[in-house]
Scaffold this motif. Structure first.
Motif, short mmCIF file in Angstrom:
data_model
loop_
_atom_site.label_atom_id
_atom_site.label_comp_id
_atom_site.label_asym_id
_atom_site.label_seq_id
_atom_site.Cartn_x
_atom_site.Cartn_y
_atom_site.Cartn_z
N SER A 1 40.41 33.38 72.20
CA SER A 1 40.26 34.26 73.38
C SER A 1 40.62 33.51 74.65
N ARG A 2 40.35 32.20 74.65
CA ARG A 2 40.74 31.42 75.83
C ARG A 2 42.26 31.35 75.92
N LEU A 3 42.91 31.23 74.77
CA LEU A 3 44.38 31.18 74.76
C LEU A 3 44.95 32.49 75.32
N VAL A 4 44.39 33.61 74.86
CA VAL A 4 44.89 34.91 75.35
C VAL A 4 44.67 35.00 76.86
N TRP A 5 43.50 34.56 77.31
CA TRP A 5 43.18 34.62 78.74
C TRP A 5 44.19 33.81 79.55
N TYR B 1 43.81 42.22 80.35
CA TYR B 1 44.52 41.55 81.45
C TYR B 1 45.98 41.32 81.05
N LEU B 2 46.17 40.95 79.79
CA LEU B 2 47.52 40.77 79.28
C LEU B 2 48.28 42.10 79.31
N ALA B 3 47.58 43.18 78.93
CA ALA B 3 48.23 44.49 78.93
C ALA B 3 48.64 44.87 80.36
N LEU B 4 47.78 44.60 81.33
CA LEU B 4 48.12 44.91 82.72
C LEU B 4 49.35 44.11 83.15
N ALA C 1 48.29 25.16 72.73
CA ALA C 1 48.08 26.50 72.17
C ALA C 1 47.65 26.39 70.72
N ALA C 2 48.28 25.48 69.98
CA ALA C 2 47.91 25.30 68.56
C ALA C 2 46.46 24.85 68.45
N TRP C 3 46.06 23.93 69.36
CA TRP C 3 44.67 23.48 69.32
C TRP C 3 43.71 24.65 69.57
#
Lengths: 422, 307, 207
Positions: free
Chosen positions: B217-221, B75-78, B49-51
């Motif tokens: 954004s990849r981390l959030v995904w 997607y996170l909100a859902l 995640a840090a990377w």
């Protein structure tokens, strides 16, 4: 120092590496995949380090530049046994295989800790086609659809649909030469309707592959059959890894690769085979298609031909193999499933032959004609058969097509063993 | 008031810890039989995640920026909405709607939209194929999910998840409707495009809808996917495994244990099954699983009339 | 039943969202974006319905519209001449007609809102909206709803049959083409092939 601990932590992460394979031997793949510190990724966007293995031919340098520029910063390039592109300053270059993993880890660490600057871009950051949109929305031109805003015209159903007459818009693009699901070097222009391939034109064949040194030695002098057969089994296991990785069975894929690395005459395939059958891959993945006709099978040779029912194997002409009672195994239907089953059967057979030959130290008798794991090598090594894909792939869905390519070994075999001998 | 605050806190905690738990569990499941445990299992997800936070977010040629950046967050909100629907005890629940089962159904439907948007908005070929492929999958599993959930709601005579749990006092739905949970697990794999049903972000598309995404954004995904997996497990534990019901331990602990059990089951399936070919997947869904979900519903209906 | 100030605020925000998203549907340059702006608008309306205590209808709106807009976007992209909906295109046409129609509709609705008298009918305490909706649909109006349901089901089955691999005119992989009007003739119901596109191959001959 809020940023500092984040970077410290990031420096400890598994190194995401996007590999670009030039000429290489397959042992390197196992080293990288089985290292717990390295993660080979499928997209350059997901990588921190670009690893270029071996020499990249001049025709593919542009493709390499495109891949290079797709890595998000901060990123670095590591060159393994190949000359770096001239455009780069202070390249990281490694020659010894056992130093590679350490170099990759160190490079990633230095990047994260800010001790190394991100590599600079090679190509200008501009769209491939100039913006040509007109009007407020950029739709331009006449009517609803307008002009060619991105240099791409509106698709106009250029082809009749291959399957059901439901004509959708076609999408044409170029894939390769370093797309991970294709053999390295293979570049194709593809037209899709939905995810069905309408046309596939190979623009650049796959790069030649280098076999294990023992196959080249076998063309010069008799070599121990046990060694040759273990190398053959190893080759097939690496192919199996590629297929299983594509199928999303990462852990069984790693199992295949670690088996390949530790392969000896005492090795058994049963565990791996059981895992494969239990996973249901032979039923769940798209394995019914990809049927080769006799002409194609003969052109490919090797396991692909035997999976299609051709009873051809140069080992039959070898007196030593005859002494071991060797008979080639065959399948009949020549589908993707048959090819994988053939590969598994041949691994088993190779292990069996190695076990039989080992006690007496039996050597090969025929150096004129050697059956490589890719196909027969009598006058000349197996040739590139990427052009077969142009006939095989149209009409298949994307997933089927990629599964077919993974099952079909179409690469040319290099004439010489290159640096692996040095 | 205190209970609603506590339940809100619960959602936030799961939202924060969920991705880590999923990452660790997935690594444990992957290495389980050979026991090659490294410190990497515990620290690995964090350093990764840090990377990703250090890496820059890249651009593609003329993407739909708003949709591209919003899709992971949506997607996170859902997933968060899904978590808010899970009752931890008869009173400890963030959103106790009378139609919470239907709201979960709409979370599933909206997830299809968001995943499609994630692939579409990158304006690149491979993500686009992943996105279209996912829609075919999404439209297939939504019907199955609907029938199975209606089956679970029937004995409760209510569309409220707390009532669904209460109705399992005598017998859990997993026993009462034996087809329900297995079918629902398929829905879960589809909803999070995990393992065998990973048609959206698959290896044959070099990462599919996420192929062109990097950095935060990849981390959030990825976090969103993990939280959705947890939320789904929570809903499955509620609808089929009796939620907070259980002896000795307090209700929330039971919910947690059951959620972790479903989660482990999904992760295990993800590690052990190959990706199903899209065509075969759709055929399987419509020809085998959908009729089975009809059977499940009829079974539930007959039982409900009988009782 | 008294409601809090938050309900009012939520209503206003959602109403603004619904209107703005609806306006964006016509100002955007892509079919996919237009569909999803419409979806946002519908979701805002669904949330307003939930504020009005129509809990089932509001939530049902979410999932109905999500699936509907997804399918709509997909089909528009599939059948319109726009690769994946990624090239910008004009989303409004027939300007004069649509302006007139829009203005007329607005005035009629505004007049209804201003001049009709709405009943002040507070919710009875202990109303169970889901149960009452169920009684409404499966009580007196059962015949209507059931017949509509059967029609929809028949449509669904018909669509699945027509679009399945084993389609009406044979298996899809083998090219399912309708039979000719006379034995051995050209397939019926196919669009006439113009001379202008004679450049590329056709599967069947015709002159």
């Amino acid at each position: 120092m809020a940023v500092s601990w984040l970077r410290q932590l990031a420096a400890r992460s598994c190194v995401p590496v996007y590999p670009v394979w030039g000429e290489h031997d397959e042992a390197l793949l196992a080293t990288l995949v089985l290292s717990t510190q390295i993660e080979l990724v499928d997209s350059p966007r997901h990588a921190s380090v670009l690893l270029v293995v071996g020499e990249i031919p001049a025709t593919l340098r542009d493709g390499l530049k495109h891949v290079h520029d797709q890595l998000p910063s901060p990123f670095a390039v590591v060159w393994f046994r190949g000359a770096p592109l001239i455009a780069l300053n202070a390249p990281i270059h490694v020659d010894e295989a056992d130093r590679l993993v350490d170099t990759l880890i160190r490079t990633h660490r230095e990047l994260m800790l800010g001790q190394r600057d991100s590599a600079s871009r090679l190509l200008p950051d501009e769209p491939p086609n100039p913006w040509e949109g007109l009007g407020d929305d950029g739709h331009g031109g006449e009517g609803m659809m307008g002009g060619t805003p991105y240099g791409r015209p509106m698709a106009m159903n250029m082809q009749d649909d291959l399957r059901d007459g439901l004509t959708l818009d076609s999408l044409t693009f170029r894939l390769g030469p370093f797309y991970p699901a294709l053999p390295s070097g293979l570049c194709a222009e593809i037209t899709l309707q939905g995810d069905v391939i309408q046309s596939w034109e190979t623009r650049h064949g796959a790069l030649p592959q280098r076999l294990a040194p023992v196959f080249y030695a076998a063309r010069e002098r008799p070599v121990p059959i046990a060694e040759l057969e273990l190398a053959r089994a190893r080759y097939h296991l690496v192919q199996l890894y590629r297929g299983l990785h594509l199928a999303g069975l990462e852990r069984i894929a790693r199992h295949a690769l670690s088996l390949a690395r530790q392969l000896s005459t005492a090795s058994r395939l049963d565990g791996l085979r059981r895992q494969l059958v239990r996973s249901g891959i032979f039923h769940l993945a798209a394995m019914d298609g990809g049927q080769l006709d006799t002409e194609m099978a003969a052109r490919l040779g090797g396991p692909a031909a035997r999976a299609a029912g051709l009873d051809a194997d140069l080992r039959m002409d070898d007196a030593s193999y005859q002494r071991l009672g060797f008979r080639p195994q065959c399948r009949t239907d020549g589908t993707v499933r048959a090819r994988w089953e053939q590969r598994l059967a041949e691994i088993d057979q190779s292990l069996q032959l190695a076990r039989q030959a080992e006690p007496d130290g039996l050597h090969t008798a025929n150096t004129e004609a050697v059956e490589t794991p890719r196909g027969p090598w009598s006058a000349k090594p197996p040739q590139d058969a990427s052009a077969l894909l142009d006939q095989l792939l149209p009409g298949l869905e994307w997933d089927e097509a990629m599964t077919l390519i993974a099952s079909l070994d179409s690469r040319e075999v290099a004439e010489t063993s290159g640096r692996a001998n040095i | 008031m205190i209970e609603s605050l506590a339940s809100l806190l619960m959602v936030l905690v799961v939202l924060a810890l969920g991705p880590y738990v999923v990452a660790v569990m997935d690594r444990l499941v992957a290495t389980a039989p050979r026991g090659a445990l490294a410190s990497d299992v515990w620290l690995g997800p964090l350093s990764r995640a840090a990377w990703l936070l250090t890496q820059h977010a890249n651009a593609t040629e003329a993407p739909d920026w708003q949709a591209w950046r919003l899709a992971p967050a949506l997607y996170l909100a859902l997933a968060a909405v899904g978590l808010a629907l899970v009752p931890w005890s008869p009173t400890l629940i963030a959103t106790d709607l009378v139609t919470s089962v239907v709201l979960w159904g709409s979370v599933e439907a909206l997830a299809t939209v968001v995943i499609f948007l994630h692939g579409w908005s990158a304006n690149a070929v491979l993500p686009l194929i992943g996105a279209y492929r996912y829609v075919a999958l999404g439209l297939s599993y939504i019907l199955i999910s609907m029938f199975v959930l209606i089956g679970a709601a029937l004995p409760a005579e209510s569309l409220q998840l707390t009532q669904v749990v209460a109705s399992q006092e005598s017998l859990w739905n997993v026993v009462r409707q034996p087809l329900g949970l297995p079918l629902f697990l398929v829905v879960g794999l589809g909803l999070t495009f995990w393992g065998p049903l990973n048609l959206a972000d698959s290896t044959d598309l070099a990462g599919g809808t996420a192929a062109e995404v990097s950095g935060p954004s990849r981390l959030v995904w990825e976090c969103a996917r993990a939280v959705m997996l947890v939320a789904f497990s929570g809903i499955a534990a509620t609808a089929f495994l009796g939620g907070w019901l259980g002896p000795w331990l307090p209700g929330p602990v039971w919910v947690l244990l059951k959620t972790l059990f479903v989660l482990a089951l999904l992760l295990w399936l993800g590690q052990w099954l190959p990706r199903v070919a899209p065509e075969r997947c759709v055929t399987l869904m419509w020809i085998v699983l959908l009729p089975l979900s009809f059977v499940d519903l009829v079974w539930a209906g007959v039982l409900a009339l009988w009782a | 039943m008294e409601h809090s100030i938050f309900v009012d605020i939520a209503f206003l925000l959602l109403a603004v969202l619904a209107v703005v998203a609806g306006w964006r549907v016509f100002r955007t340059d892509s079919m996919v974006r237009a569909s999803f702006f419409l979806l946002v608008s519908f979701i805002a309306v669904g949330a307003i319905m939930m504020l009005l205590a129509a809990e089932y209808l509001g939530v049902a709106m979410f999932f109905m519209m999500a699936v509907e807009m997804m399918v709509m976007a997909l089909f528009m992209v599939m059948f319109m001449m726009n690769p994946a909906g990624l090239n910008p295109m004009m989303m409004v046409h027939q300007h004069r007609l649509s302006i007139i129609a829009g203005a007329v509709a607005f005035f009629i609705l505004a007049a209804m809102a201003l001049f009709s008298s709405f009943p002040a009918d507070p919710l009875p305490a202990g109303l169970d909206p889901v149960r009452s909706l169920g009684h409404e649909m499966l009580g007196d109006s059962m015949l209507i709803f059931e017949s509509a349901g059967i029609v929809l089901l028949a449509t669904m089955i018909g669509v699945v049959v027509l679009s399945s691999h084993r389609g009406r005119y044979g298996a899809a992989e083998e090219g399912s083409v309708p039979p000719g009007l006379e034995p051995g003739g050209d397939p019926a119901g196919q669009p006439e092939k113009g001379e202008s596109e004679g450049g590329h191959e056709h599967h069947h001959h015709h002159h």
